[in-house]
Design a protein around this motif. Structure first.
Motif, short mmCIF file in Angstrom:
data_model
loop_
_atom_site.label_atom_id
_atom_site.label_comp_id
_atom_site.label_asym_id
_atom_site.label_seq_id
_atom_site.Cartn_x
_atom_site.Cartn_y
_atom_site.Cartn_z
N ARG A 42 -15.35 -17.03 20.32
CA ARG A 42 -15.21 -18.45 20.68
C ARG A 42 -15.32 -18.56 22.20
NH1 ARG A 42 -12.40 -19.40 15.76
NH2 ARG A 42 -13.99 -18.63 14.33
N GLN A 59 -20.78 -16.63 19.98
CA GLN A 59 -20.25 -17.90 19.50
C GLN A 59 -20.36 -17.92 17.97
OE1 GLN A 59 -18.73 -19.92 21.71
NE2 GLN A 59 -19.31 -18.35 23.21
N PRO A 61 -18.60 -20.16 15.47
CA PRO A 61 -17.65 -21.25 15.19
C PRO A 61 -17.15 -21.27 13.76
CG PRO A 61 -19.88 -22.11 15.46
CD PRO A 61 -19.93 -20.67 15.87
#
Length: 364
Positions: A42, A59, A61
């Protein structure tokens, strides 16, 4: 012998207790023994990234999505290509993500860390995590109560688990005699989770303020709950007595102005802030939850109070205000206890021994 490659995975980096412990661990690893990698899934504060490791700033999510599955296999390939020997995970999502990849990649040592009492678990999450934990080879806990809790909840064999105490920069936390008047009382903790109960601190301040209006109350930390807490302080008539310090880079220096330090969480693993109080000579009051009783022996190294009880908290504060000799005795005893059990040297040594034992078990 080549250094052992260790990949640490955590959701993100911010100025929280677990994150700062991980950063300190990576920074202090012996480069002759270990080559560290850091994976965050994150957005993180790049200023916090240790300089001695390769940082994989991914990343991810949503773990349960097509992109999450792609990232999982990307990590699996990375672990195999780099010949990572140890994967160590922190927090739920990172354990789900990196724990699964490490198992599929047959990474020899797979370690999950427990640093609280799992107040965030839902039943569905607990079921999934139990499956993941079955594929881990070892578990690190930061307090005895945390080990007992997770061993029971997830039926983990205690012999796979070990308590490794937090690292503390002892030289940066010199003891200070707080002999001035009881004019500053504070709490260290980010305002990001209700479980930290900064609202209880404010309610206790309002009670004490009725008879001790000259006290300044300090909240060291920040977060999205700050506006609501400021409204609560205004409603209780103590906003002008509260100093919202925000994020403080030199917390140790800030503690020198405090006479009494509070930790009033509803749930707690092992509080770094409470340890810092003990080192800095700040008399501590903590709720009787989680690992707090491992640090605070009631009426010897601090005071323990029931959780969610503003009146009991305010009574404990008043007791220390009215008895400076007792307050100072608690602070001295607390420093002695902290010196005996906590330092980065002991923490790093304990991790090294744990890693080597894990590797030895795999090779036999």
């Amino acid at each position: 012998m080549q250094p052992v490659k260790v990949l640490y995975c955590i959701d993100n980096l911010l100025r929280g207790g677990t994150e700062l412990q991980l950063i300190g661990l990576i920074e202090r690893l012996d480069p002759k023994e270990y080559t560290p990698y850091l994976l965050t899934i994150r957005p993180s504060d790049p200023a916090l990234t240790p300089s001695n490791c390769q940082h994989l700033a991914w990343q991810v999510p949503k773990l349960f999505s097509l992109s999450g599955l792609v990232a999982l296999f990307k990590l699996l390939k990375f672990l195999r290509k780099e010949r990572i020997s140890i994967v160590q995970t922190f927090f739920q999502d990172s354990t789900l993500f990196a724990g699964t990849a490490a198992y599929l990649a047959r990474t020899p040592v797979r370690i999950a860390c427990f640093r609280d009492l799992g107040f965030w678990h839902s039943k569905k999450q607990a079921i999934i995590l139990k499956k993941i934990y079955q594929g881990m080879t070892g578990f690190i806990c930061n307090a005895d109560i945390v080990l007992k809790h997770f061993s029971k909840q997830f039926s983990i064999e205690p012999e796979k688990m070990q308590v490794l105490r937090n690292g503390i920069e002892v030289d940066a936390l010199p003891y200070v005699d707080h002999n001035h008047s009881h004019s500053n009382i504070g709490i260290v903790g980010n305002m990001t989770r209700q479980v930290k109960r900064t609202d209880l601190f404010i309610k206790a301040a309002a009670i004490v303020n009725q008879h001790y209006p000259d006290i300044t109350w300090h909240i060291i930390g920040d977060g999205h709950m700050r506006a609501d807490l400021e409204q609560l302080a205004k409603k209780l008539g103590v906003l002008d007595k509260l100093h919202f310090a925000g994020r403080v880079n030199n917390v140790a220096g800030y503690l020198e102005k405090l006479d009494i330090g509070i930790i009033c969480s509803d749930s707690e693993g092992l509080s770094n802030a409470l340890l810092e109080y003990m080192f800095k000579g700040v008399a501590a009051i903590a709720t009787d939850v989680g690992g707090n009783p491992e640090l605070i022996e009631h009426e010897r190294t601090g005071l323990l109070v029931p959780p969610d009880d503003a009146k009991a908290l305010s009574n404990a504060i008043v007791r220390l205000i009215n008895d400076s000799n007792f307050k100072n005795k608690l602070a001295i005893n607390a420093r002695q206890k902290a010196n005996q059990e906590y330092s980065w040297e002991k923490c790093i040594t304990a991790h090294h021994v744990f890693y080597q034992n894990q590797l030895d078990e795999i090779s036999t």
